[in-house]
Design an enzyme around this catalytic site. Structure first.
Site, short mmCIF file in Angstrom:
data_model
loop_
_atom_site.label_atom_id
_atom_site.label_comp_id
_atom_site.label_asym_id
_atom_site.label_seq_id
_atom_site.Cartn_x
_atom_site.Cartn_y
_atom_site.Cartn_z
N SER A 58 -12.18 4.01 6.91
CA SER A 58 -11.26 3.82 8.03
C SER A 58 -11.14 5.15 8.76
O SER A 58 -10.31 5.98 8.42
CB SER A 58 -9.89 3.37 7.51
OG SER A 58 -10.02 2.11 6.93
N PHE A 59 -11.99 5.36 9.74
CA PHE A 59 -12.08 6.67 10.39
C PHE A 59 -11.03 6.81 11.49
O PHE A 59 -10.19 7.68 11.46
CB PHE A 59 -13.51 6.87 10.92
CG PHE A 59 -13.91 8.30 10.98
CD1 PHE A 59 -14.04 9.04 9.82
CD2 PHE A 59 -14.14 8.94 12.19
CE1 PHE A 59 -14.39 10.39 9.85
CE2 PHE A 59 -14.50 10.29 12.24
CZ PHE A 59 -14.62 11.00 11.07
N SER A 68 -13.64 -0.74 1.41
CA SER A 68 -13.12 0.05 2.52
C SER A 68 -12.03 1.00 2.02
O SER A 68 -11.09 0.59 1.35
CB SER A 68 -12.54 -0.88 3.59
OG SER A 68 -11.91 -0.12 4.61
N CYS A 116 0.87 -1.18 0.00
CA CYS A 116 0.00 0.00 0.00
C CYS A 116 0.90 1.22 0.00
O CYS A 116 1.90 1.24 0.70
CB CYS A 116 -0.89 -0.01 1.25
SG CYS A 116 -2.12 1.31 1.27
N CYS A 131 -7.48 -8.38 10.22
CA CYS A 131 -7.34 -7.09 9.57
C CYS A 131 -6.01 -6.44 9.86
O CYS A 131 -5.62 -6.32 11.02
CB CYS A 131 -8.39 -6.13 10.14
SG CYS A 131 -9.88 -6.11 9.24
N1 SAH Z 1 -6.82 0.34 2.65
C1 SAH Z 1 -8.19 0.21 2.98
C2 SAH Z 1 -8.66 -1.22 3.11
C3 SAH Z 1 -7.74 -2.23 3.78
S1 SAH Z 1 -7.53 -2.18 5.51
C4 SAH Z 1 -8.48 0.97 4.24
O1 SAH Z 1 -7.56 1.39 4.91
O2 SAH Z 1 -9.65 1.16 4.53
C5 SAH Z 1 -9.04 -2.84 6.21
C6 SAH Z 1 -9.32 -2.28 7.63
O3 SAH Z 1 -8.41 -2.81 8.62
C7 SAH Z 1 -9.15 -0.78 7.70
O4 SAH Z 1 -10.18 -0.18 8.42
C8 SAH Z 1 -7.84 -0.65 8.43
O5 SAH Z 1 -7.70 0.62 8.99
C9 SAH Z 1 -7.93 -1.76 9.43
N2 SAH Z 1 -6.65 -2.14 10.03
C10 SAH Z 1 -5.42 -2.03 9.50
N3 SAH Z 1 -4.49 -2.50 10.35
C11 SAH Z 1 -5.15 -2.95 11.44
C12 SAH Z 1 -4.74 -3.60 12.65
N4 SAH Z 1 -3.47 -3.88 12.88
N5 SAH Z 1 -5.69 -3.94 13.54
C13 SAH Z 1 -7.00 -3.70 13.28
N6 SAH Z 1 -7.45 -3.12 12.15
C14 SAH Z 1 -6.53 -2.74 11.24
FE1 SF4 Z 2 -3.08 1.09 3.37
FE2 SF4 Z 2 -5.48 0.65 4.50
FE3 SF4 Z 2 -3.23 -0.21 5.70
FE4 SF4 Z 2 -3.76 2.40 5.60
S1 SF4 Z 2 -4.97 0.82 6.68
S2 SF4 Z 2 -1.78 1.46 5.14
S3 SF4 Z 2 -4.75 2.60 3.59
S4 SF4 Z 2 -4.03 -0.91 3.73
#
Ligand code: SAH
Ligand code: SF4
Length: 395
Positions: free
Chosen positions: A250-251, A228, A136, A370
């Site tokens: 992703s707020f 997302s 990403c 996630c």
């Molecule tokens: N790039 C997009 C979709 C992929 S991430 C985005 O950021 O929305 C999918 C979800 O997992 C997002 O809401 C992201 O913020 C969340 N996420 C990423 N890393 C995480 C972690 N270590 N623990 C919990 N949620 C996480």
């Molecule tokens: Fe990329 Fe989504 Fe991870 Fe942020 S949370 S680094 S936008 S995959």
């Protein structure tokens, strides 16, 4: 309102003609593009549309990837197709199954890159978490994928191919010639929540999802697909218009100061700009609410004040707040909020009239939750080196 912090997008997608002996891969082409490809290959223009419909059904309704098995096409035409085209999907490198039934696949795509795909079974449905990029370009500080440098956009074929790969593994293709209807599907929902920012690969994600929704193809309802985004504001309205799926955002924070750190794209499009785009989301309604994803980070964004601020911010937006207990990864700079904190936060949001489900982490024992999808790249780098070594590129 935006600031001028640059978010560079040095991403490329490989051309559709894969290095498979110059043959064009038909998987992932839109109906129009497939029609053009057939005509270019010599199919009579008058028949092209009908041929697309037939081939489409074989590929996307029945999961057939051998032109010779497409028995409603003439033998000569099948041979011609086989000569000029391929039907390629990502190749499964490894599969891990969690004690809770979650399956994590590592798949290889053209160029030797690898991405992860996760299947999450539930009693009444099954969700596939699909990747849109290798790595990403964004660098959310709590996300393991965000620490990965190597990035390329997946093609539409590689995105829809993840769904096809999972249906292969679940053995969920109807027998050719039949159309199973009204059954509970093993793979019933798609979330674009794997590796990558889907709105920085808009066209490929759109084309892949339009194939997934096509009634003559994989035929998933648009309401069963959730995209997302971290908040790529200029692409949000287009998502409703050109894909029409549900939206998750992703707020993760309630002040720009904190969100700048957690989700750095906030420096480009801040909370106010994001909320404005969400208020204007053309499809939003009480039956199609926007999901606000909120990762619970101990002492960072999980106070009662945060919960109250969140309620104020989203006022007027049909919304559901999905609280995600932070999934830890080696070297992560945060820890997960306590259960008490998470429940206190959820109660405040719930009392304000919003659904506030706490996401149950799935597949933790296989590192499939996630934001944990990164290990693939480390292996990927290794395998790339191996590939180069094998090709004698290192001498
Ligand atoms: N790039 C997009 C979709 C992929 S991430 C985005 O950021 O929305 C999918 C979800 O997992 C997002 O809401 C992201 O913020 C969340 N996420 C990423 N890393 C995480 C972690 N270590 N623990 C919990 N949620 C996480
Ligand atoms: Fe990329 Fe989504 Fe991870 Fe942020 S949370 S680094 S936008 S995959």
């Amino acid at each position: 309102m935006t600031t001028s912090a640059p978010i560079t997008q040095d991403v490329h997608t490989i051309p559709r003609k894969l290095p498979t002996g110059g043959k064009t891969n038909l998987v992932g082409l839109t109906r129009e593009a497939m029609r053009d490809a057939l005509i270019e290959a010599g199919a009579p223009e008058k028949q092209a549309k009908m041929r697309v419909g037939q081939i489409w059904q074989w590929i996307y309704q029945w999961g057939v990837r051998d032109f010779h098995a497409m028995t409603n096409l003439s033998k000569a035409f099948r041979a011609e197709l086989d000569e000029k085209f391929t039907l390629e999907i990502p190749e499964v490198v490894s599969k891990q199954v969690s004690t809770d039934g979650t399956r994590k696949y590592l798949v290889r795509i053209a160029g030797g890159h690898e991405v992860e795909v996760v299947y999450i079974p539930e009693t009444d449905r099954g969700t596939l978490c699909v990747s849109s990029q290798v790595g990403c370009t964004l660098t959310c500080s709590f996300c393991h994928t965000g620490t990965q440098k190597l990035v390329r956009n997946l093609t539409a074929g590689e995105i829809v191919g993840q769904i096809m790969m999972a249906r292969d593994d679940l053995d969920e293709w109807p027998t050719p010639g039949t159309r199973v209807q009204g059954e509970v599907r093993l793979l019933s929902n798609i979330v674009l929540m794997g590796m990558g920012e889907p709105l920085y690969n808009f066209e490929n994600v759109r084309d892949a999802m339009n194939i997934a929704m096509d009634p003559e193809g994989i035929s998933l309802s648009r309401r069963r697909i959730t995209l997302s985004t971290s908040g790529v504001v200029p692409e949000i309205a287009r998502t409703a218009q050109e894909i029409g799926c549900l939206l998750a955002v992703s707020f993760h924070a309630t002040t720009d100061e904190v969100r700048d750190k957690l989700v750095p794209i906030n420096k480009r499009w801040n909370i106010e700009a994001l909320l404005e785009a969400l208020r204007a989301y053309p499809r939003v309604s009480n039956s199609e609410r926007i999901t606000f994803e909120y990762v619970m980070l101990n002492g960072v964004n999980d106070s009662k004040e945060d919960a109250h601020r969140l309620v104020e911010l989203i006022k007027g937006i049909p919304a559901k707040i999905n609280l995600i207990p932070f999934n830890e990864w080696p070297g992560a700079p945060y820890t997960r909020s306590s259960n008490n904190r998470i429940h206190a936060f959820a109660d405040i949001i719930h009392d304000a009239g919003y659904a506030s489900p706490i996401r149950r982490p799935r597949g933790e024992d296989i590192f499939a939750a996630c934001g944990q999808l990164k290990s693939a790249t480390e292996r990927e780098r290794k395998s790339r080196k191996q590939i180069e070594a094998e090709a004698g590129l290192n001498d």
